[in-house]
Motif scaffolding. Structure first.
Motif: not given
Length: 488
Positions: A233-241, A250-252, A265-270, A298-302
């Motif tokens: 999808s171009g986002k950090l979305n997958g089978t397990y996360v 969110v990173a795209q 801040d997107k480093f922590e998403q990766v 996940f909710s990152i740095n929120t």
């Protein structure tokens, strides 16, 4: 609430009462009626493990859930009952389930109690965060029933505060807050990590956060990795996360390329995506296909405080950004994911003090054993080395350790401290059996936990799992590890 009575239907005056019990049967020696499932249960989950099937039910009363009321049946692959856990509570048939207090009033009362407690705890530990304590915010309010001798109708209110997520039970007749407790699993002072974190990979205890600044010493600690199982999808979305939300968005990237330095801040998403994906792939390699086998949100740095937590009411892991950004330290991510694992396998896990301590101990153990393949044997039992640089003086920086030597003689009634007893036992099992065999035993044992399990009961079913998987010799080694901690 007591759950130690035999299940029966009796008459008390004019009111019929269903009594509840809690028991764990020996493997292969379940009660003769174990194949029959009692009435007034709602099927909530069926799990498959290496040994067989685990079916979980929620106790209900007139269609409403009974708080902490559960029933579970564990069978082997042939259908033979290994264990039955009955945690139903007594509820009189005459109990009125019509609420007199509106949900909005109950929510306000709950938030007041939660907010006041969070403020008191912040004052008691003023060094944990410089952020002003925010007001508690509501999640959801649902009608439920408390069983036992003081059976009543309540509003079950979830609230979020600086302590994490709390569950408050508000009497639906008079509005009194009957109980309020933190249900999320928290870790204070999480930090940055790469693989697993800069302190370990660089073997440098002198590294500091410097307010999230890019630094040469941290840049060389970064490691290029393959992000597997993305959904495209171009986002950090997958089978397990699934990075569901994040500070700054969110990173795209349409090419699925997510390369950032740690000041972004997107480093922590990766970090969250990669490390959880690694964990779930490892769990599958052990043969388990239903241990939080989902795309974990996940909710990152929120959260501004130096704290992260897993919220079982929403199945979301929130990573804080106080001190070292928590999601920079893989051991913080793995610890929180450990809570998600146990909540997925055992619905409602953590209802007793010792069960909560087991949760914290398992999270710590899961973090350090996940570090083993990449730590080059650098002080593995030290938990969250990088995160802890924000609040420990050194020379070593550890939030906790899995090799403290604590026993049940050292119980103090605080889940993180007492969790070191359990994590030490698991660490010793790993040393005795090796990482792969130990983790199969530990995860399999978890399938037999009750939500309100004790140290001793959890140890016994772990020994049972070892015996069923590997025989008496391995079971004896596991028993010795628990005996060394005076758990058995």
């Amino acid at each position: 609430m007591s759950k130690r009575k035999a299940v029966a239907a009796v008459t008390a005056g004019a009111a019929a009462v269903t009594l509840g019990m809690s028991f764990t049967s020996a493997a292969g020696a379940a009660p003769g009626s174990a194949d029959a499932v009692p009435a007034n249960l709602k099927l909530i989950k069926t799990k498959n493990s290496l040994l067989g099937k685990h079916v979980w039910y929620q106790q209900t009363f007139k269609g409403l859930p009974v708080i902490n009321g559960y029933y579970a049946k564990h069978t082997d692959k042939s259908g033979k009952v290994l264990q039955v856990s009955d945690g139903r509570d007594a509820v009189p048939d005459s109990l009125d389930v019509t609420a007199k207090v509106p949900s909005a009033t109950a929510t306000k009362s709950a938030n007041t109690v939660v907010g006041a407690r969070a403020a008191r705890n912040r004052i008691a530990q003023p060094n944990k965060s410089v952020v002003q304590t925010p007001a508690a915010t509501s999640g959801a309010a649902q009608l439920a029933v408390i069983g036992g001798p003081n059976a009543r109708l309540v509003w079950n209110v979830t609230s979020r505060s600086s302590e994490g997520v709390s569950r408050s039970l508000v009497d639906a007749k008079n509005g009194a807050v009957v109980e309020s407790k933190v249900i999320s699993d928290n870790v204070d002072g999480k930090g940055s990590v790469f693989d697993p974190n800069p302190v370990v990979s660089q073997k440098n205890e002198d590294l500091t956060d410097q307010n999230d600044k890019n630094q040469n010493a941290l840049f060389v600690a970064q490691k290029n990795v393959i992000l597997r199982n993305l959904d495209g999808s171009g986002k950090l979305n997958g089978t397990y996360v699934n990075i569901a939300e994040a500070k700054g968005g969110v990173a795209q990237n349409k090419n699925n390329t997510f390369v950032y330095q740690r000041a972004n801040d997107k480093f922590e998403q990766v970090m969250a995506y990669y490390q959880v994906n690694q964990t779930q792939e490892y769990i599958h390699s052990l043969g388990f296909t239903e241990v939080n086998n989902e795309s974990q949100d996940f909710s990152i740095n929120t959260y501004e405080g130096d704290n992260s937590f897993y919220d079982p009411s929403t199945d979301v892991i929130t990573m804080g950004e106080g001190g070292v950004d928590d999601a920079e330290d893989a051991e913080v991510i793995w610890h929180e994911y450990g809570h998600a694992i146990q909540d997925d396998v055992v619905p409602g896990f953590g209802e007793s003090l010792e069960a909560g301590s087991i949760g914290e101990g398992f999270g710590d153990y899961w973090a350090v054993q996940q570090s083993m393949p990449v730590s080059k044997n650098y002080d593995i039992p030290c938990v969250m080395d990088w995160d802890a640089t924000s609040y420990t003086d050194g020379p070593k920086h550890c939030l906790r350790r899995t090799d403290t030597g604590k026993t049940t003689d050292d119980i103090v009634g605080e889940v993180h401290d007492d969790g070191e007893i359990w994590s030490n036992a698991l660490w010793d099992i790993q040393k005795a059996l090796g990482r792969t065999k130990a983790n199969k035993v530990i995860l399999q044992g978890t399938f037999f936990y009750a939500p309100d399990t004790s140290f001793a009961d959890a140890a016994r079913v772990t020994v049972q799992a070892a015996r069923l998987l590997y025989g008496k010799g391995v079971a004896a080694q596991v028993t010795e590890a628990f005996q060394a901690r005076k758990i058995l």
